[in-house]
Every structure is written in C-alpha cells, then in structure tokens.
Design a protein around this motif. Structure first.
Motif, PDB file in Angstrom:
ATOM      1  N   VAL A  91       0.855  -1.191   0.000  1.00 32.51           N
ATOM      2  CA  VAL A  91       0.000   0.000   0.000  1.00 32.51           C
ATOM      3  C   VAL A  91       0.891   1.241   0.000  1.00 32.51           C
ATOM      4  CG1 VAL A  91      -1.748   1.297   1.272  1.00 32.51           C
ATOM      5  CG2 VAL A  91      -1.857  -1.200   1.188  1.00 32.51           C
ATOM      6  N   ALA A  92       0.691   2.090  -0.996  1.00 33.52           N
ATOM      7  CA  ALA A  92       1.587   3.243  -1.179  1.00 33.52           C
ATOM      8  C   ALA A  92       0.863   4.565  -0.986  1.00 33.52           C
ATOM      9  CB  ALA A  92       2.207   3.181  -2.572  1.00 33.52           C
ATOM     10  N   ASN A  93      -0.318   4.515  -0.356  1.00 33.15           N
ATOM     11  CA  ASN A  93      -1.118   5.744  -0.229  1.00 33.15           C
ATOM     12  C   ASN A  93      -0.335   6.908   0.371  1.00 33.15           C
ATOM     13  OD1 ASN A  93      -2.973   3.850  -0.910  1.00 33.15           O
ATOM     14  ND2 ASN A  93      -4.553   4.562   0.499  1.00 33.15           N
ATOM     15  N   ASP A  94       0.488   6.613   1.388  1.00 36.03           N
ATOM     16  CA  ASP A  94       1.173   7.692   2.102  1.00 36.03           C
ATOM     17  C   ASP A  94       2.643   7.839   1.713  1.00 36.03           C
ATOM     18  OD1 ASP A  94      -1.177   8.201   3.506  1.00 36.03           O
ATOM     19  OD2 ASP A  94      -0.721   6.628   4.958  1.00 36.03           O
ATOM     20  N   TRP A  95       3.065   7.142   0.687  1.00 34.81           N
ATOM     21  CA  TRP A  95       4.470   7.250   0.287  1.00 34.81           C
ATOM     22  C   TRP A  95       4.762   8.640  -0.264  1.00 34.81           C
ATOM     23  CZ3 TRP A  95       6.137   2.245  -2.812  1.00 34.81           C
ATOM     24  CH2 TRP A  95       6.071   1.141  -1.939  1.00 34.81           C
ATOM     25  N   GLU A  96       5.937   9.136   0.060  1.00 37.62           N
ATOM     26  CA  GLU A  96       6.396  10.407  -0.523  1.00 37.62           C
ATOM     27  C   GLU A  96       6.668  10.186  -2.023  1.00 37.62           C
ATOM     28  OE1 GLU A  96       7.111  13.576   0.853  1.00 37.62           O
ATOM     29  OE2 GLU A  96       5.784  12.747   2.375  1.00 37.62           O
ATOM     30  N   PRO A  97       6.549  11.248  -2.825  1.00 41.59           N
ATOM     31  CA  PRO A  97       6.797  11.076  -4.265  1.00 41.59           C
ATOM     32  C   PRO A  97       8.146  10.418  -4.564  1.00 41.59           C
ATOM     33  CG  PRO A  97       5.840  13.221  -3.871  1.00 41.59           C
ATOM     34  CD  PRO A  97       6.075  12.609  -2.521  1.00 41.59           C
ATOM     35  N   LYS A  98       9.187  10.781  -3.807  1.00 43.96           N
ATOM     36  CA  LYS A  98      10.514  10.258  -4.150  1.00 43.96           C
ATOM     37  C   LYS A  98      10.610   8.746  -3.919  1.00 43.96           C
ATOM     38  CE  LYS A  98      12.993  11.145   0.169  1.00 43.96           C
ATOM     39  NZ  LYS A  98      14.117  11.826   0.778  1.00 43.96           N
ATOM     40  N   LYS A  99       9.816   8.228  -2.980  1.00 45.05           N
ATOM     41  CA  LYS A  99       9.868   6.794  -2.694  1.00 45.05           C
ATOM     42  C   LYS A  99       9.239   5.984  -3.835  1.00 45.05           C
ATOM     43  CE  LYS A  99       8.827   3.428   0.911  1.00 45.05           C
ATOM     44  NZ  LYS A  99       8.045   3.118   2.100  1.00 45.05           N
ATOM     45  N   ARG A 100       8.388   6.639  -4.617  1.00 43.11           N
ATOM     46  CA  ARG A 100       7.664   5.919  -5.661  1.00 43.11           C
ATOM     47  C   ARG A 100       8.497   5.701  -6.916  1.00 43.11           C
ATOM     48  NH1 ARG A 100       1.481   7.544  -4.646  1.00 43.11           N
ATOM     49  NH2 ARG A 100       1.741   8.172  -2.505  1.00 43.11           N
ATOM     50  N   GLY A 101       9.559   6.482  -7.053  1.00 40.33           N
ATOM     51  CA  GLY A 101      10.451   6.297  -8.205  1.00 40.33           C
ATOM     52  C   GLY A 101       9.770   6.538  -9.536  1.00 40.33           C
ATOM     53  N   VAL A 102       9.026   7.632  -9.611  1.00 40.48           N
ATOM     54  CA  VAL A 102       8.313   7.932 -10.856  1.00 40.48           C
ATOM     55  C   VAL A 102       8.892   9.186 -11.512  1.00 40.48           C
ATOM     56  CG1 VAL A 102       6.170   6.936  -9.995  1.00 40.48           C
ATOM     57  CG2 VAL A 102       6.576   9.381  -9.714  1.00 40.48           C
ATOM     58  N   ALA A 103       8.647   9.301 -12.805  1.00 41.68           N
ATOM     59  CA  ALA A 103       8.948  10.552 -13.513  1.00 41.68           C
ATOM     60  C   ALA A 103       7.632  11.097 -14.023  1.00 41.68           C
ATOM     61  CB  ALA A 103       9.890  10.285 -14.666  1.00 41.68           C
ATOM     62  N   PHE A 104       7.512  12.408 -14.000  1.00 42.21           N
ATOM     63  CA  PHE A 104       6.231  13.038 -14.353  1.00 42.21           C
ATOM     64  C   PHE A 104       6.487  14.095 -15.433  1.00 42.21           C
ATOM     65  CE2 PHE A 104       1.951  13.471 -12.248  1.00 42.21           C
ATOM     66  CZ  PHE A 104       1.417  14.357 -13.141  1.00 42.21           C
ATOM     67  N   VAL A 105       5.769  13.992 -16.523  1.00 42.72           N
ATOM     68  CA  VAL A 105       5.852  15.038 -17.554  1.00 42.72           C
ATOM     69  C   VAL A 105       4.543  15.817 -17.508  1.00 42.72           C
ATOM     70  CG1 VAL A 105       6.132  15.550 -20.007  1.00 42.72           C
ATOM     71  CG2 VAL A 105       7.375  13.640 -18.987  1.00 42.72           C
ATOM     72  N   PHE A 106       4.662  17.104 -17.188  1.00 44.38           N
ATOM     73  CA  PHE A 106       3.461  17.917 -17.004  1.00 44.38           C
ATOM     74  C   PHE A 106       2.961  18.475 -18.340  1.00 44.38           C
ATOM     75  CE2 PHE A 106       5.440  17.864 -12.899  1.00 44.38           C
ATOM     76  CZ  PHE A 106       4.388  17.869 -12.001  1.00 44.38           C
ATOM     77  N   GLN A 107       1.683  18.820 -18.326  1.00 41.31           N
ATOM     78  CA  GLN A 107       1.061  19.401 -19.523  1.00 41.31           C
ATOM     79  C   GLN A 107       1.789  20.673 -19.942  1.00 41.31           C
ATOM     80  OE1 GLN A 107      -3.091  20.092 -18.886  1.00 41.31           O
ATOM     81  NE2 GLN A 107      -3.486  20.668 -20.990  1.00 41.31           N
ATOM     82  N   THR A 108       2.194  21.460 -18.939  1.00 39.64           N
ATOM     83  CA  THR A 108       2.879  22.728 -19.241  1.00 39.64           C
ATOM     84  C   THR A 108       4.405  22.546 -19.228  1.00 39.64           C
ATOM     85  OG1 THR A 108       2.777  23.216 -16.903  1.00 39.64           O
ATOM     86  CG2 THR A 108       1.060  24.184 -18.278  1.00 39.64           C
ATOM     87  N   TYR A 109       4.844  21.311 -19.164  1.00 43.59           N
ATOM     88  CA  TYR A 109       6.266  20.903 -19.130  1.00 43.59           C
ATOM     89  C   TYR A 109       6.923  21.225 -17.789  1.00 43.59           C
ATOM     90  CZ  TYR A 109       4.996  21.539 -23.999  1.00 43.59           C
ATOM     91  OH  TYR A 109       4.306  21.550 -25.174  1.00 43.59           O
TER      92      TYR A 109
END
Lengths: 278, 386
Positions: B66-84
């Motif tokens: 369960v990752a509900n409360d994980w900090e973003p850095k713990k999730r190891g994701v990259a995010f590309v935003f609509q506005t970059y």
C-alpha cells in the motif's frame, strides 16, 4: 527622416524630462552647494549658488568633531540587518501563506495588514515598556527587531504575491525530482521571484535607513545613534551649523543613492510583476 | 518495475466526488492511456500515482504494498506535465541534470547558498555530465544545452521535459497531456517519438489524454473514464470495435459511432421511430434500444439503392477520404432543420465521391457490423444473450 511634427514632439518630450530632472535633482544640488558654503553667508544674504570647494577642508574638520562614521555604520547595520531578517522571515511566511492551506490563514494575512495601519508613534510607549522588560533598550538589535515588525509584513505581502504567480506545477516537478520542500523554496521559487525580492529589499532597507522615531526614543548612547538621529543632534537651541548639517546629510544620502542605483533595474520589474497576465 | 493496483480508490474535494471507487491494474512495461473528457478525473488519478494528491479512500498498491502515504521520491516515478514545468531560471543542461543532482545531494547541501555551490559542483561531476549529455543526444537537444527554456519552441521544451523524465531511468513514467500545447503537425511527430521511446526504454508509461487519436495510436491498453468512473478497460482495437457503452462508442472514433434510436415492432426494426428497415439478423428481445454502427461500416449509394434513405447535410473532404453527414429520411425531416452532429448519420468513404449538400442518397450496412445498446443505461446488449 524625421518629420517636423515628430521632431517637435521629441523636443517637447526631452524638455519636459529636463524640467523633471532639474526639479528632482535640485534639492540634492542645493544640499551640496549649501554644505560647501560658510554659515555666516547662509544666514545672511550672500549665499553663493554653487559649491565652493575651498570650504571642503572646513567641512571635513567640522564633521570630524562628531562620530559620523560610527553613525553611518549603525544606520547600515540597522538597515541591512532589518532587510536580511525581513526577507528571510518574509520569504518563509509568504511561502506558507501562498502554498499551504491552514486554518486562520486569512486571519494571519489580516493581522499582518493591520501592522501597516497602526502608526509607529502609537505603539512607541508600549514598545518602550516591552523593551525595558526584555532588556532591549539602548541596543541596536532591539531597534532592528522593532523595525522588522513594520517591514516584515510588507516583505511578506510582496513575496507572497510573487510566489502566487509561480506555477504550482514547477514546484511539483521539483518535488518529483526529489527536491525537499525547503530546497524547492530556496532553489526554485526564490530565484524566480528575484525582482520582487529586490523590491522588498528596497522597502525594508530604506525603512531601516530612514529610521528616526524608535532610534531617538530607544537609544540613549550617542555612539549607538544612527545617522538620522545624529543629524538631528546638530540642531542647537541657539544655533544650527547649516553647512555641517547638509554636509552630513550628503554623506548620509550617498550610500542610499548607490544602493538604489545598483538595485533599481530589478525593482521596476518587481513592482510591475503580475500587473498584466503573462 | 512496479505493478500498480487501484483498489476502490476514491477522491473527493469537499462534497464533490472526482473519482469513485476506481479499480484497475497497470502491468509492467505497458503503455496505458487514461482517456476521457476534461474533468473526468484522469489527471487527478495520475497525480495520486505520483503522490502529488492524497487518496480519500481505497488503496493504491505498488507491487502489492500500500503506497497511499508514500512520498513522491519513494515511488520512483517521472512526471511530464502538460505545461512541461521546466525551471525557467536554469539552462536546458541544468534542467535535465536536476533530478540527478538532487539524488546526489547530501542533507546539508540543502542549506541556502551551500545548495548553489553544491549544485554547480555536482553539475560538473563526470557521471552526471555524461548522463545528461547522453540523454540530450538521444533527444537531439545537444545544441540547445546552454539555452534557457524561454528561448525554446514548444516542441523543444516538450523534449527537454521528456529528457528530464528519462534521465533518472525511473520505473514508471507519468505523462499528463504532454502534447496538448503543440500544433497538429508537431503533435503527430511527438506522438511517434514517445511511442518509439516507450519501445526503447521498455518501462511502464501511464499517459493521460482527452485525445482519442493519441490514445488509439500509442496505447497498449486504454482506460476510458467519465465522471470519475471507469467505462471500459481494454486494448485500443477492442475499445473501438466493441465499446462497452454508448459513452465509449461516441468518445472513441472520429467521427464517432452513429447511434440511432431504434424500436422493434412485429419483428421488424424501425430506426428513428419511423424508418422501417429489413434487418437480416437476430434483434434484441426488447422494444426500444440504440442502434450503433461505425461510419466506415456504412456504405453510400445513390437514392433508392440502400436500405436507409438519406439526404446529404455535411461534406468534409479530408483528401484521402471524405466524411459525409446525412440526415435520415424518416418522413419528418422537413420539420427538422437541426444540423447538430448528434442528429446526423456519418459515413466515411475513401476518395472524393462528388456529393453535394442537399442531394438525396441512401445508406446501407452489414447486419454483422451493428452494435446494440440499452436505450436507458447505454450499456452494450447482445441479441440472444440477454
């Protein structure tokens, strides 16, 4: 090729600018001219309208009788200490008000605003009582604190406004990139609002630089006076050495003018930031 | 690589429910597209995966945890935003290297002023500099490395945002409508580039869009959403050929599927209430339903030759093909001057058939190409299996 009409408009524009420059610059010139005159001429009818450089050694001797260097240093300490403290706390408070939703956020904003409504003179006596309790009387640090009380809300509002304009996605992007909150503020947000920081710095700096009321009330020791109080001390019961007063005023104004010239480009951008949708 | 599981995940803002009991699995290495109209909750879902939005109820699982409360850095994701969301005060090189620099930061490097010095020193570290350069070369950004985002075009900025996402080599890429700010030509180009990138890195991509063309061309699987509720989860082909309901049928496909109110009386099919059609296949065992057929499954004929008499109302010539909007001749068409897309039946034909607006024609279809939907719920129905 410029048409006669355009030429006339241009000439008119430059004439108006010239008049404004003279109007704004004349008091400074007159300060210099008066400083380099002799007192007997100033109180008579023989004042010369231009600076008389041969009186410069007299002026230097006269100013040498007072600790003007020390006063200037005190002023600089009050102004820059207040500026650093106001900007540091203002940035943190502005960030919290801009980015975090918490109960009483509106109230905090209102109370900060209220500090600008209350005149300094009104809180002089209660502040004096507090300073006695906390042992801050006759202390430059106490004076810096008192000044920060007034300049911090301004810095906070200016910086909060600028932070509101920074897209939240940039901050989220930094968080995804493993940047902690505090570094988001210092590495991402603050560099983006530099013009507003410069504007807030000017407001805080000059509030401290021009400080008189608190300083003349809280500082008894002559060596702790800022230049503003020192200048006022020239005024005697029977005589005021006008050339020395204006000579000291000239010395007092120069660092402020230099500071303003250094930072002015950034301020204009800061004061107009957010005026139009970018 | 993490497998993601949504277990009855909901998100509410005050009284407003944005996502309602969302269930789905995201598999390793797939290109999953969250497709839906604006405001359907797809971006919120992406932000919940990234850890940028809290989950109101339910569980989000990363590899079963369960990752509900994980900090973003713990999730190891990259995010590309609509506005970059590029950092305007940093050069392209600094933007791309930023995630690497942050990973290399020690705690005390975050002190003010120290962080400036540390960042500049780390930018010069061989592994960070090489990795940054490598990614920049991969995305053809090398000549732009010392420029700031303000001096880049939309496509270049988009590539910088992708480079910044790629540089850390994360397990999961989250892309929030990254092409919506680009012009049509660049969008097509970047679509291909992102697809190629997915094949190359072989990681999991979760891509949010409201553009069904992007979804159809890039996805290995699509989740179609509406008002925070999953409408269908399937491959692009299945979603196109076998939509689960009328929302999916209309949302996927351009022009959308033709949906015509139908009724059955005395074993005969009637379309739009009046038009009796000889339908040579089993009909649903209910009186009222919706008749659905894709525009390319309809055929255009001269008047009188097809089973559905019609009048041409709109002609859209697209070069290689033409989309013709017709109004069915139900006998009441003279009283009906509406020209809304919803009221027209679209047919897609190849080439340029030289039809004129107002011309009488007829349409025809194969019984096997028709899909049936419940008139009230909009759900797909299967004749003989009701």
């Amino acid at each position: 090729m410029m048409t006669p009409r355009k030429l006339a408009v241009k000439a008119l524009r430059y004439t108006l600018i010239g008049i404004l420059v003279v109007l704004a610059g004349f008091p400074v010139y007159w300060m210099a001219a008066t400083a380099l005159n002799v007192n007997s001429q100033l109180y008579g009818t023989g004042q010369v309208a231009w600076p008389q450089l041969q009186h410069l050694p007299d002026l230097v001797t006269e100013l040498g009788n007072v600790p003007i260097g020390r006063w200037l240093f005190n002023t600089l300490l009050i102004a820059s200490g207040g500026t650093v403290l106001s900007l540091t706390l203002g940035a943190l408070a502005g960030y919290a008000l801009s980015r975090f939703k918490f109960h009483g956020r509106g109230l905090v904003g209102f109370l900060l605003f209220m500090t600008q409504v209350v005149p300094e003179a009104l809180i002089l006596v209660p502040l004096y009582a507090m300073f006695i309790t906390f042992g801050l009387l006759n202390s430059l640090w106490g004076l810096i604190l008192a000044n920060v009380g007034f300049s911090l809300p301004v810095a906070c509002f200016v910086l909060k406004g600028a932070m509101d304009a920074v897209p939240y996605e940039i901050e989220e992007s930094a968080i995804i990139d493993n940047c902690p909150r505090f570094s988001v503020l210092t590495m991402i947000i603050l560099p983006l609002i530099m013009p507003s920081i410069a504007a807030a710095a000017v407001v805080s700096f000059f509030a401290g630089w021009n400080e008189f009321l608190f300083a003349s009330t809280f500082l008894m020791d002559r060596t702790l006076w800022p230049a503003s109080v020192g200048l006022a001390s020239f005024v005697g019961q029977y005589e005021t050495p006008m050339s020395a007063v204006l000579g000291a005023a000239l010395v007092f104004s120069t660092p402020a003018i230099v500071f303003f010239l250094l930072i002015q480009r950034k301020i204009v951008a800061g004061l107009t930031a957010g005026a139009v949708k970018g | 690589m993490p497998a993601l599981t949504f277990n009855k995940v909901s998100k509410t803002f005050g009284d407003h429910t944005v996502i309602n009991a969302f269930n789905a699995d995201i598999h390793d290495g797939e290109f999953l597209v969250l497709l839906g109209p604006s405001g359907c909750g797809k971006s919120t879902l992406l932000r919940m995966i990234a850890g940028l939005s809290d989950i109101t109820s339910g569980d989000l699982l990363f590899d079963g945890s369960v990752a509900n409360d994980w900090e973003p850095k713990k999730r190891g994701v990259a995010f590309v935003f609509q506005t970059y969301a590029l950092y305007p005060h940093m050069t392209v090189r600094e933007n791309i290297a930023f995630p690497l620099v942050m990973d290399a930061f020690r705690k005390w490097y975050h002190l003010p002023i120290v962080n400036i010095v540390a960042r500049h020193r780390l930018m010069k570290r061989a592994d960070i500099a090489e990795r940054t350069l490598g990614i920049a070369r991969q995305l053809e950004l090398e000549p732009l490395l010392d420029r700031r985002p303000a001096s880049l075009s939309g496509g270049q900025r988009q590539r910088v945002a992708l480079a910044r996402a790629l540089v850390r080599n994360p397990d999961l890429y989250l892309l929030d409508e990254p092409l919506s700010n680009l012009d049509a030509k660049l969008r097509t180009q970047m679509r291909s580039e992102i697809s190629a990138l997915h094949h190359k890195v072989g990681k999991t991509f979760v891509y949010v869009t409201h553009d069904q063309v992007e979804a159809m061309t890039m996805a290995t699987r699509i989740i179609v959403m509406n008002k925070g509720i999953v409408q269908q989860v399937d491959t692009p082909d299945e979603i196109y050929d076998h939509p689960a309901n009328t929302f999916v049928a209309r949302f996927v496909g351009s022009p959308p599927m033709n949906l015509i109110p139908a009724s059955v009386g005395n074993d005969a099919l009637q379309l739009s209430g009046k038009l009796a059609v000889d339908h040579a296949a089993p009909l649903p065992s209910r009186r009222h339903m919706t008749f659905g057929v894709r525009p390319e499954k309809l055929t255009l004929h001269p008047a009188g030759e097809g089973r559905l008499p019609a009048q041409v109302a709109v002609v859209e010539r697209l070069g290689a093909e033409t989309v013709i909007g017709c109004r069915l001749m139900t006998g009441e068409e003279n009283n009906d001057q509406r020209l809304l897309e919803h009221d027209l039946v679209f047919v897609r034909v190849s080439g340029n058939p030289k039809v004129r607006i107002g011309e009488l024609c007829s349409l025809d279809y194969q019984a096997g190409d028709v899909l049936w939907f419940d008139i009230d719920s909009g759900d797909r129905i299967f004749p003989g299996q009701e």
